[in-house]
Design an enzyme around this catalytic site. Structure first.
Site, PDB file in Angstrom:
ATOM      1  N   GLY A   1      67.493  41.289  55.045  1.00 14.92           N
ATOM      2  CA  GLY A   1      66.082  41.056  54.777  1.00 14.92           C
ATOM      3  C   GLY A   1      65.315  41.006  56.088  1.00 14.92           C
TER       4      GLY A   1
ATOM      5  CB  SER B   1      61.651  38.614  61.033  1.00 13.47           C
ATOM      6  OG  SER B   1      61.536  37.453  61.804  1.00 13.47           O
TER       7      SER B   1
ATOM      8  N   GLY C   1      63.842  34.343  54.857  1.00 17.00           N
ATOM      9  CA  GLY C   1      64.588  33.186  54.365  1.00 17.00           C
ATOM     10  C   GLY C   1      66.099  33.350  54.328  1.00 17.00           C
TER      11      GLY C   1
ATOM     12  CG  ASP D   1      68.703  35.063  64.686  1.00 18.22           C
ATOM     13  OD1 ASP D   1      68.134  36.148  64.919  1.00 18.22           O
ATOM     14  OD2 ASP D   1      68.172  34.157  64.031  1.00 18.22           O
TER      15      ASP D   1
END
Lengths: 192, 192, 192, 192
Positions: free
Chosen positions: B25, B27, B30, B52
């Site tokens: 998904g 940024s 969720g 990340d």
């Protein structure tokens, strides 16, 4: 005919064969700072992963239960069987990253001493590894732990010496009186 | 004779075959919140890694240069060849963790759409994967990006739709009007 | 009859009159570490606030615009009129906290040198202040900035000397070869 | 002659008299997100400070001892006399910032209900304040606490209702089904 060494912009020879630099040392000994400096001074891109990366990947419940990792009031860390199984998979994964071409700085705490080293050694079989001991006087490390303000008190002292007992190194650095960047240069000079 | 399903403490069947849950998904859609909720509601320990984790492992210089990942002023992210090579090694490593027995939630942003999915699909060949699309209305995601206060403005809008184009899912969730925990329960019910 | 000094558990006399300890030094000179150590070694509870606290309180837009604070590519920081007005209110607020009975360590960067000190001196009129210069060799500070990995490169060098020019101190410490905790002890011994 | 209202770039009238917006709500109710959105949508620069800012300023020892603030296993927070004295000085300081010209969003948790509000009300005497209750269904807040992953479990539930009992508001918002940015717009429309 000998192929001349390629020299990177900071004067270090491009590493031809070393795939992993494993930094082992106690909490607040300065490993992470050295890892970041290595990423800057080495001419190739190196990834950095370590104990902290792994612990962040764990479920929150495993950071504070008997099944996982436990930070006791005195800073001693103990681990359980589920932690050990996931850790083995983690180490196998890091080895696979290196076999797939990545150069990796591993920022580790060998709480089990030589048993911890053996787990990594077995997984990394066939890969060229530079084993580096990161030492720091335990009283100095305790002071830095205090100054950082984000660590459980007591870990620095409890880990300072025990993580090195029985572990073999290619090179040792000591951050007690030497800056991270200077240690990183010493390590960079040892790559082959 | 059929082996009865083992049921974990939260009522979910212990996953027998699913090894990876891949959340894709944009940024601020969720994904990370859903990943943490999954780690809590699922009866087995699951690791969580993602974009990340990978970006933090990169040298600082590769997060802002043409050779690596680049966060432009409008939030668009572009990557170069060295990034791509390290990313391939990273994906191979995550696949090896799963083959070594770890269950893993992967928190990803398929900036390349179906090409990104294909890179993962190839590396994960033979492993059972649950592919999950995490959608969020782009205006709502932009508001959450603002409320978080730690993200480059514009990424939520620029990524909201493009990361899903041409990607195949087993399941889609939408956080626009549904909480992370509710989405995690929906995903948990789909494990086999 | 003289009232005997009260001695805290770590051997320091309880501060009778000093209300504020103002640490001034460049980025990565070690001020924050000294502040945390002071909070541990001093017998009374001391608050710590500073430039970082103030910048976090600002709107995101003022951290990167001409109206606010600006971190340039070379690490030089410039500020505008709205920043200055809010900063004056901030300083007045910190002074009021001290007048209301709090003891406060202030972790500051006097980018304006003596003009910055004068702004604090005026606001703190009538309060007893210990002015402390925190020095660090600029090359060493630059290496620590690199090792921390979370700071804009170049700030350490650009600020190392300029923040001290024309500033008056009661005491100076130098973190180049001295640990934060040792510096904190030296400062604690100067409280009256 | 009536002075026409000045209108900022986002259509809100520039606040003429409101000096502080006090957001009160339980942990994970969404106060910080609303505060950051307010800083973006309001035409003037507003500072944001709050309970978290204050707790970070405390000595580490006061965050986990009887003398200070205590996060119990069930998420209930209790405070002691030294905490109360420093808190009073902190509140006086925030009031002084507003009297010196700053506009301030205060992100608070009134653990003492009306007694907490009275402490602020007394300190802010003569200043125009907008009191805002930030509500969130306790089950939803607990799910968000889980999804955030950085909070002590149980705080959301234990604080959700108790912080509002007996507290007076100019305006209440509810984040259960409303985004932070939408709540911020509702608050912005109430400034005078």
């Amino acid at each position: 005919m000998k192929i001349p060494a390629r020299i990177g912009p900071r004067g270090y020879r491009v590493a031809v064969t070393t795939r992993l630099i494993i930094l082992n040392g106690g909490s607040s000994s300065g490993k992470s700072g050295i890892a970041r400096c290595l990423q800057t001074v080495l001419p190739e891109p190196w990834l950095t992963v370590g104990t902290d990366t792994f612990v962040e990947a764990l479920p929150a419940a495993m950071r504070g239960s008997d099944a996982g990792i436990e930070f006791a009031a005195d800073g001693v860390v103990s681990v359980g069987p589920e932690f050990r199984a996931l850790e083995a998979a983690w180490i196998a994964g890091v080895a696979a990253m290196a076999r797939s071409g990545a150069r990796i700085v591993v920022d580790e705490v060998f709480l089990g001493g030589p048993a911890s080293q053996q787990r990594w050694r077995t997984a990394l079989d066939g890969l060229e590894v530079l084993w580096v001991g990161v030492r720091c006087d335990s009283e100095v490390a305790a002071g830095r732990e205090l100054a950082r303000g984000d660590r459980v008190g007591g870990m620095a002292v409890s880990q300072a010496d025990v993580v090195h007992v029985g572990v073999d190194y290619d090179l040792e650095v000591d951050t007690t009186h030497t800056e991270s960047l200077t240690c990183a240069h010493a390590i960079a000079a040892h790559l082959s």
